[in-house]
Each structure stands twice: as structure tokens, then as C-alpha cells.
Scaffold this active site. Sequence first.
Site, mmCIF file in Angstrom:
data_model
loop_
_atom_site.group_PDB
_atom_site.id
_atom_site.type_symbol
_atom_site.label_atom_id
_atom_site.label_comp_id
_atom_site.label_asym_id
_atom_site.label_seq_id
_atom_site.Cartn_x
_atom_site.Cartn_y
_atom_site.Cartn_z
ATOM 1 N N GLU A 80 70.684 26.151 24.676
ATOM 2 C CA GLU A 80 69.252 25.957 24.443
ATOM 3 C C GLU A 80 68.420 26.737 25.453
ATOM 4 O O GLU A 80 67.390 27.335 25.104
ATOM 5 C CB GLU A 80 68.906 24.466 24.517
ATOM 6 N N HIS A 93 69.404 31.660 19.068
ATOM 7 C CA HIS A 93 70.747 31.123 18.846
ATOM 8 C C HIS A 93 71.615 32.127 18.086
ATOM 9 O O HIS A 93 72.798 32.289 18.377
ATOM 10 C CB HIS A 93 70.659 29.814 18.057
ATOM 11 N N HIS A 153 62.926 30.957 19.091
ATOM 12 C CA HIS A 153 63.975 30.169 19.751
ATOM 13 C C HIS A 153 65.196 30.048 18.847
ATOM 14 O O HIS A 153 66.341 30.238 19.297
ATOM 15 C CB HIS A 153 63.437 28.777 20.096
ATOM 16 N N GLU A 154 64.962 29.750 17.566
ATOM 17 C CA GLU A 154 66.086 29.648 16.631
ATOM 18 C C GLU A 154 66.787 30.991 16.459
ATOM 19 O O GLU A 154 68.018 31.052 16.346
ATOM 20 C CB GLU A 154 65.589 29.130 15.278
#
Length: 432
Positions: free
Chosen positions: A366, A288, A284-285
Site C-alpha cells: 500500500e 498496484h 493508487h490502484e
Amino acid sequence: MNDPSLVFTLLFSALLVLGLLTKFYLATRQIRHVAQHRNQVPAAFASTITLAAHQKAADYTIAKARLGMLEMAFASALLLGWTLLGGIDLLNRAIVNSGLTAYGSLVPQLVLLAAFGLISGLLDLPFTLYKTFRLEERFGFNKMTFKLWLADLVKSTGVGIVVGLPIVALILWLMGSAGSLWWLWTWVVWMGFNLLVLVLFPTVIAPLFNKFKPLDDEALKARVTALMQRCGFAAKGLFVMDGSKRSAHANAYFTGFGASKRVVFYDTLLQQLNPAEVDAVLAHELGHFKHKHVIKRIVMMFAMSLAGFALLGWLSSQVWFYTGLGVRPNLVDANNALALLLFLLVVPLFSFFVSPLMAQLSRKQEFEADAYAIAQTDGRDLQSALLKLYKDNASTLTPDPVFVKFYYSHPPASERLGRMVPMNPSSESATA
């Protein structure tokens, strides 16, 4: 109404009252909504979240919201006291009359900013202490001793002096010496300073407060390294931070900029998640970075800062800007510190009403990062990891929808996890 000073006073007062009423309205909505849903776990989470955990999250959310209302009321009263009731004017007069001007125009300006920061910090201490040692303690999150808290306070104050004082002095000097375009040169310096902090924070500043050790779980290290290579991401190292000495909250993050980027896991996170779930959270990070969210945020910060400095450049030359906020500008001495201080106090009143747009953009990013994580790992792992984090951090599953749209930088659990089901067909068996 031809007096611009009076018009600005009325505008400032109206925004102060309207902002406080809006914040109170949103907070009471949040409290009421969470309380109404306290005794029943949402159907989508009934098999994974116990009623006790759900009620703890509700109570924690309500307690934070109530404390937040007190803080907002106090902050608004304090802002009124500093401005229209003459607090900053009184402090400025005392410094001007103290004889510090004999040491040059820069010294009294720095003293003004330092004195304001010291007084404001002392006035905020009761809320900080209560939140840490009563509220967080009550819900089992605080792991910090008073000695450690005091050490952090001393260190952060020291860092603020060592790092902040030179840059503030440089800004004040530019405001007084760089001509009519001082705001442009100041913006360049400020942006360069921010980029420098991004580079230095991981290796110079952060280790003053926490211990960082290389990730020593070889299996997890190999798994995480493979994920980063697959995603085309390079980091200078994988580290575990001793977050548990301060709080039971868990997290993971990237820090640094350029070649200094590093991945940091809270030790609490590694205790709560299995390797596949850690992989999903890291993915997930990485999402970004893949979507260039970090670069976009930096560019946005650059643009907003440029607009802010340009506005400050104009306001600092307007007498009504000072008098409209209850401050008499210096007739002989420099007003740069006054302008900077008043600007920093007033801007949040105006920016508050555009904050929902920033929150919406953050929630959109997100969702994009979640989609990337699911494409790189098993969506069920991300779902289970998020559920554990929501539970362990006592994040409410039933926030008020209006409160969410105004404040939440991350989507609420129901929206976030709900989007993952159709994106990963293999998760149907897990949610059926």
C-alpha cells in the site's frame, strides 16, 4: 503420548484456545485504545476532522470490535462442536446410513459438504442480520432493505450451487480417481478455476448483484483515460456501480484479469470526491499494477495452494487426522469429503499466527502504491481523498498499534498520510 491421535487432539485444542485468547487480547486492546483517544482528535488531523466525526469513528470501531468478539467466541464453540464434540461425525453417520451410498460414492460426499455449508450458514445468519440491520444501520451506513438482502442471499446461494458444486464434485472425483498424485492434479484444476472466475466475475457474476453503467461524466472520463494512458494501463471500460443501494461506504477497484480488466467506481465515491481526488485514488490502484502486486499475490496464492493441497494429500491418508478431530473415518465408503472439510476447518487455526506477516506485506504494498500515485498526481489530492474516505467510512484515526500490526492490510491514517508529506514538497503549504 505415543498415540498420534491424542497428540493431534491436544495440539488442535491448544491452538483453538490460544488463538481465541490472542484474538480477545487484541480486540480488548483495540477497544481500550480507541476509547482512550475518543475525546480528542489527533493533532495532525485537528484542522480536517471534526470531533464529532472522530467520535463516530471511535464508536463504530468499538461496536464492530465487540460484535467481533461475540462472533469469535461463537465460531470457536461451533468449531469445537463440529469436531471434538462429534458434530461432523454425527452428520456423516446420518448421511452414510441414509442409503445415499446406493447412488455412488460421490453423492453422499457432496451431500455432506452441502449439509455442512447449509447448517453453518444458518447458524451465522443472526450475526449477519445484526451487523447489517442494527450495527451498520445505527451508524448510517446500511442502505439495504430486507427484501434486497434476501434477494442477495438467494442469488449468492444459487451462484454457489451453480459454480461451486461442479468444481467440488470434480475435486472429490480427482481425490478418489487420480492416484497418489491426486493433490497435484487437483491443484491444477483449482488454480484454473480461480483464474476463470477472475475472468468471468466482471461480466457474468457481479452484474447479478449490482448495476454497472459506463462512466458518463465526459470530463472525468477524459481525465481518468489520460491517467491510464500515461501509466501504460489498458482497461476494457470505466464503470459506475450502484453501491449506494446497499451501503454508504465508498470504494473503487479494478476487477477482471487480462483483457477483461475494468475500472469500477462506487457511485458513493464519485459523490464524495472531486475529479482530482478520483484521479489520485485511481493512480493508487494503478500503482498496484505497476509494482505487479496483483501478479505477486496470484503467484503467492498458487504457491500456498500447492503446499496446502500437498499437505491435504498426506493428511487424508492418516487415520489420526480424522480421529484426532473427533471423526470416525468411513471403513468402506470414501473419506475424501471428510478430509477436505476437516482440513478447511483446521487450517485457519495454524494460519492465524502467520497472518501478521501477510498483513505487513500488504501494508508495504500500500505504501508503494501511494508513492506511485503521488508521482503521477498531486499528493495533496491523494491526502484529501483519503481523509474524506477515512471520515465517510468512519475509520478510526487512533487504532491500537499491536492490533494494526496483526490485522491491518492497509496502514493506519497517521502512518499513511504522514509518509506523504515529505514525498510531495508542494504539500507543505497545505499542512503548515
